[in-house]
Design a protein around this motif. Structure first.
Motif, short mmCIF file in Angstrom:
data_model
loop_
_atom_site.label_atom_id
_atom_site.label_comp_id
_atom_site.label_asym_id
_atom_site.label_seq_id
_atom_site.Cartn_x
_atom_site.Cartn_y
_atom_site.Cartn_z
N UNK A 14 14.08 -2.44 11.48
CA UNK A 14 14.27 -2.95 10.13
C UNK A 14 13.20 -2.35 9.23
N UNK A 15 13.64 -1.73 8.14
CA UNK A 15 12.74 -1.21 7.11
C UNK A 15 12.98 -2.06 5.87
N UNK A 16 11.92 -2.66 5.35
CA UNK A 16 12.09 -3.69 4.33
C UNK A 16 11.04 -3.52 3.22
N UNK A 17 11.47 -3.69 1.98
CA UNK A 17 10.54 -3.65 0.83
C UNK A 17 9.75 -2.35 0.77
N UNK A 18 10.48 -1.23 0.86
CA UNK A 18 9.83 0.09 0.88
C UNK A 18 10.40 1.00 -0.19
N UNK A 19 9.52 1.83 -0.77
CA UNK A 19 9.93 2.97 -1.57
C UNK A 19 9.76 4.18 -0.67
N UNK A 20 10.86 4.80 -0.31
CA UNK A 20 10.86 5.96 0.60
C UNK A 20 11.13 7.17 -0.28
N UNK A 21 10.13 8.06 -0.40
CA UNK A 21 10.22 9.07 -1.44
C UNK A 21 9.67 10.43 -1.05
N UNK A 22 10.11 11.43 -1.81
CA UNK A 22 9.61 12.81 -1.74
C UNK A 22 9.78 13.47 -0.38
N UNK A 31 0.83 -1.21 0.00
CA UNK A 31 0.00 0.00 0.00
C UNK A 31 0.86 1.26 0.00
N UNK A 32 0.21 2.41 -0.14
CA UNK A 32 0.88 3.70 -0.17
C UNK A 32 0.45 4.53 1.03
N UNK A 33 1.43 5.17 1.68
CA UNK A 33 1.16 6.00 2.86
C UNK A 33 1.76 7.37 2.59
N UNK A 34 0.93 8.41 2.71
CA UNK A 34 1.33 9.76 2.34
C UNK A 34 1.33 10.64 3.58
N UNK A 35 2.38 11.47 3.70
CA UNK A 35 2.49 12.38 4.83
C UNK A 35 1.65 13.63 4.64
N UNK A 36 1.36 14.30 5.76
CA UNK A 36 0.57 15.53 5.73
C UNK A 36 1.38 16.74 6.17
N UNK A 37 2.70 16.62 6.12
CA UNK A 37 3.57 17.70 6.58
C UNK A 37 4.31 17.37 7.86
N UNK A 38 3.96 16.24 8.49
CA UNK A 38 4.66 15.75 9.68
C UNK A 38 5.37 14.46 9.32
N UNK A 39 6.64 14.36 9.69
CA UNK A 39 7.41 13.16 9.37
C UNK A 39 6.88 11.94 10.12
N UNK A 44 6.42 11.39 1.52
CA UNK A 44 6.24 12.62 2.31
C UNK A 44 5.60 13.73 1.50
N UNK A 45 5.35 13.50 0.22
CA UNK A 45 4.65 14.46 -0.64
C UNK A 45 5.36 15.82 -0.70
#
Length: 199
Positions: free
Chosen positions: A110-118, A57-65, A95-96
């Protein structure tokens, strides 16, 4: 049954109970797209030693890390194998371009199988380090992650676009089968006489 046999059986049952409680991490599934706060609620509501599946799934930030503040946490972007996952799926933490993507204030994460972006840090912010992640713990591992499109606008010589380690010299960060791409630091107005460690 004599007292000795009852005592042995009681001790055996207690040992099994303790083994079950301390040997197995709790597993939690997030089953739909969401925001950073949805991941934080799972972290906050569970003790350390928790395995969180984001299930492609995709999780988007709202301005807070995204704040990771418990020890022994695994955040896995793949689909839980109990639900038919192959381990090849990835989830996105985005993080948009409104904030840094995440801050890790705990150990053994552990952070695994993630696209960490923007991830984005603007020119007016004091801490222009780690638009993807700032790490204040130790023993942090990124496995099969893509860290991309993170940007820092800064006039600080120590600006870093991707991961910044802010904890002690003994901090260990592992990047395993992970990619960093299209991350940048724009050091507008930087006094180059100080030198730069921007990357």
């Amino acid at each position: 049954m004599n007292l000795r046999k009852i005592g042995v059986i009681t001790v055996a049952i207690l040992c099994i109970f303790l083994f079950m409680n301390f040997s197995f991490a709790s597993t939690v599934d997030i089953t739909e797209d969401g925001e950073f706060k949805d991941i934080e609620e799972i972290i906050d509501d569970n003790p350390g030693d928790t395995y969180i599946y984001l299930n492609n799934h995709t999780f988007v930030g709202d301005g807070q890390q995204l704040d990771i503040n418990k020890d022994n946490i695994t955040i896995d972007g793949s689909i839980n194998p109990d639900s038919g996952g192959t381990g090849d799926e990835m989830s996105t933490i985005d993080a948009d371009s409104l904030s840094r993507v995440m801050e890790i204030r705990s150990d053994s994460v552990i952070l695994k199988n993630l696209i960490i972006t923007n991830g984005f840090i603007g020119i007016d912010e004091d801490d222009a380090r780690g638009a993807a992640a700032i790490i204040r713990g130790t023993d942090i591992t990124f496995i099969n992650c893509i860290i991309m499109n993170c940007e820092v606008l800064s006039n600080h010589a120590q600006a870093t676009a991707t991961i910044h380690i802010a904890s002690s010299d003994s901090c260990i960060v592992n990047l395993i089968n992970s990619t960093l791409c299209n991350n940048r630091v724009n050091t507008t107005g930087l006094d180059t006489s100080e030198g730069t460690s921007a990357r």
